[in-house]
Motif scaffolding. Structure first.
Motif, PDB file in Angstrom:
ATOM      1  N   ALA A  70     -75.157 -12.849 104.647  1.00 22.05           N
ATOM      2  CA  ALA A  70     -75.607 -11.936 103.584  1.00 22.05           C
ATOM      3  C   ALA A  70     -76.707 -11.002 104.096  1.00 22.05           C
ATOM      4  O   ALA A  70     -76.735  -9.812 103.754  1.00 22.05           O
ATOM      5  N   ASP A  74     -76.367  -6.868 104.271  1.00 24.18           N
ATOM      6  CA  ASP A  74     -77.291  -5.926 103.633  1.00 24.18           C
ATOM      7  C   ASP A  74     -78.063  -5.103 104.665  1.00 24.18           C
ATOM      8  O   ASP A  74     -78.347  -3.921 104.439  1.00 24.18           O
ATOM      9  N   THR A 251     -69.231  -0.510  95.725  1.00 26.12           N
ATOM     10  CA  THR A 251     -70.564  -1.111  95.633  1.00 26.12           C
ATOM     11  C   THR A 251     -70.751  -1.718  94.244  1.00 26.12           C
ATOM     12  O   THR A 251     -70.160  -1.240  93.274  1.00 26.12           O
ATOM     13  N   PRO A 252     -71.582  -2.754  94.135  1.00 22.96           N
ATOM     14  CA  PRO A 252     -71.875  -3.291  92.797  1.00 22.96           C
ATOM     15  C   PRO A 252     -72.452  -2.218  91.869  1.00 22.96           C
ATOM     16  O   PRO A 252     -72.187  -2.236  90.669  1.00 22.96           O
ATOM     17  N   THR A 277     -69.230 -12.204  99.904  1.00 25.40           N
ATOM     18  CA  THR A 277     -70.604 -12.007  99.424  1.00 25.40           C
ATOM     19  C   THR A 277     -70.635 -10.925  98.337  1.00 25.40           C
ATOM     20  O   THR A 277     -71.255 -11.097  97.286  1.00 25.40           O
ATOM     21  N   GLY A 278     -69.944  -9.819  98.588  1.00 31.14           N
ATOM     22  CA  GLY A 278     -69.933  -8.716  97.622  1.00 31.14           C
ATOM     23  C   GLY A 278     -69.243  -9.103  96.330  1.00 31.14           C
ATOM     24  O   GLY A 278     -69.691  -8.748  95.237  1.00 31.14           O
ATOM     25  N   ARG A 281     -71.369 -11.076  93.955  1.00 33.88           N
ATOM     26  CA  ARG A 281     -72.303 -10.210  93.215  1.00 33.88           C
ATOM     27  C   ARG A 281     -71.582  -9.501  92.068  1.00 33.88           C
ATOM     28  O   ARG A 281     -72.108  -9.377  90.965  1.00 33.88           O
ATOM     29  N   CYS A 282     -70.358  -9.039  92.348  1.00 32.69           N
ATOM     30  CA  CYS A 282     -69.572  -8.368  91.299  1.00 32.69           C
ATOM     31  C   CYS A 282     -69.252  -9.339  90.159  1.00 32.69           C
ATOM     32  O   CYS A 282     -69.293  -8.967  88.985  1.00 32.69           O
ATOM     33  N   ALA A 284     -70.960 -11.941  89.209  1.00 31.82           N
ATOM     34  CA  ALA A 284     -72.171 -12.188  88.410  1.00 31.82           C
ATOM     35  C   ALA A 284     -72.457 -11.006  87.491  1.00 31.82           C
ATOM     36  O   ALA A 284     -72.808 -11.174  86.320  1.00 31.82           O
ATOM     37  N   LEU A 285     -72.286  -9.815  88.036  1.00 26.76           N
ATOM     38  CA  LEU A 285     -72.517  -8.590  87.257  1.00 26.76           C
ATOM     39  C   LEU A 285     -71.580  -8.537  86.052  1.00 26.76           C
ATOM     40  O   LEU A 285     -71.995  -8.261  84.917  1.00 26.76           O
TER      41      LEU A 285
END
Ligand code: CA
Length: 372
Positions: A70, A74, A251-252, A277-278, A281-282, A284-285
């Motif tokens: 991660a 980033d 991108t998120p 990893t991406g 995040r998506c 969770a969003l």
């Protein structure tokens, strides 16, 4: 544990495949001799993403710890930001991230889904995603193909209309006739989805959306140009059918824009959007905003398997996983490619992604980058 080598290459599945039909893979080796495999978005054969990995990413990664995936993602995204995060750069890093998760699973002796916190389900239903149903294909041919795909026992069928994005709305009567005929073929209750592939104006999309509501379709995908985020959100709010989008977000932040515009079903793609990893995040969003998280996925080996690992770990799986049209890519290169059995994909319990690579077949199919 240290990364010692990064290989990037295309895979040519059939001798006459044009370069744009190749898959694009990345393989990361570490100092104990093990390796992980990842895949980048196959647009134009994925060549641009592979060059980014070869020229700008690989030299910076030698000696790095693969478990820092991660931080690696980033750091590189921000270092290379001006290459443009909405496209080939993010896809390059997505492929790298998938390879690092595959490697992490092997280093820790666990399947990816377990490293993600465990699976709610390891048997996953799918929907058949059928492309190319525009004016070039007759209505009878559409019906014949839908019938053939029903034999796989999908939980749903999606019909895609891949018409010219610079000629909006002209095929609407043809699309509506086919949507009606497919509904009649499968009966009133079989779950159906409709993918416009950005083919309509907002008013054209409204017209089609109202018919799809009447025909009890489950969702209406990418009705307008993907960059018209507000118009997509307005349609989602005005229509009662679920409107979905997000396969062209990298991108998120771009996914957040869709959700904030009113879209309540998002479809990020693991080979474009930051890899595993991406996608976490998506997810969770989407969950935080009450949006359905329904990943897009059309690559039948690495991308598909990585997406299944994510789907298995999600609390709310409101829609089945995507299974694209049958392809010669599906049953070569891996001893255990993901194949549905009685309507379900079963996730492997082997470490990493759980795919068993056929090294001899890889040697035969791999294509080095130009100039390599
Ligand atoms: Ca789509």
């Amino acid at each position: 544990m240290k990364i010692t080598r990064i290989e990037v290459f295309q895979v040519q599945w059939q001798p006459n495949d044009p370069p744009g039909a190749r898959s694009a893979f990345v393989r990361v080796w570490c100092d104990d001799g093990r390796s992980g495999l990842g895949e980048v978005s196959p647009m134009q054969g994925g060549l641009v993403s592979l060059v980014i990995l070869q020229q700008h990413v690989a030299p910076a990664l030698i000696g790095a710890d693969p478990l820092d995936h991660a931080v690696i993602h980033d750091r590189l995204l921000h270092k290379l930001m001006k290459l443009g995060p909405e496209g080939a750069l993010s896809s390059a890093l997505a492929g790298l991230d998938i390879a690092l998760w595959d490697l992490k699973g092997q280093l820790l002796g666990q399947p990816v889904w377990r490293l993600l916190g465990g699976a709610w389900r390891t048997a996953l239903p799918f929907y058949s995603s059928i492309g190319g149903n525009g004016a070039a294909r007759s209505l009878n041919d559409v019906l014949r193909i839908v019938e053939a795909r029903l034999a796989d026992k999908p939980a749903a069928i999606k019909i895609r209309f891949d018409n010219d994005r610079v000629d909006l709305d002209t095929e609407i009567p043809d699309h509506i006739a086919k949507a009606r005929a497919v509904r009649k073929l499968v009966g009133d209750d079989f779950p159906l989805a409709f993918d416009a592939n950005n083919g309509y104006s907002p008013s054209g999309a409204m017209r089609v959306g109202r018919v799809l509501e009447e025909l009890n379709y489950w969702w209406f995908e990418e009705p307008v140009q993907h960059y018209h985020v507000r118009a997509t959100g307005e349609l989602a709010q005005k229509l009662s059918i679920t409107v979905s989008a997000g396969e062209q977000s990298y991108t998120p932040a771009a996914l957040a824009d869709l959700i904030l515009a009113g879209v309540r079903m998002v479809q990020p793609d693991i080979v474009k959007m930051g890899g595993i990893t991406g996608m976490l995040r998506c997810a969770a969003l989407a969950q935080a905003h009450g949006a359905e998280f329904v990943p897009h996925q059309t690559q039948p080996t690495i991308g598909h398997t990585a997406a299944l690992h994510i789907a298995a770990t999600q609390l709310h799986a409101t829609k089945p996983c995507e299974l694209n049209d049958p392809s010669p890519r599906m049953h070569a290169l891996f001893a255990n490619p993901p194949k549905p059995v009685n309507g379900l994909f079963h996730l492997p319990a082997a470490p990493g992604l759980g795919l068993t690579l056929d090294e001899a077949e890889l040697k035969r199919l791999r294509v080095a980058l130009p100039g390599a």
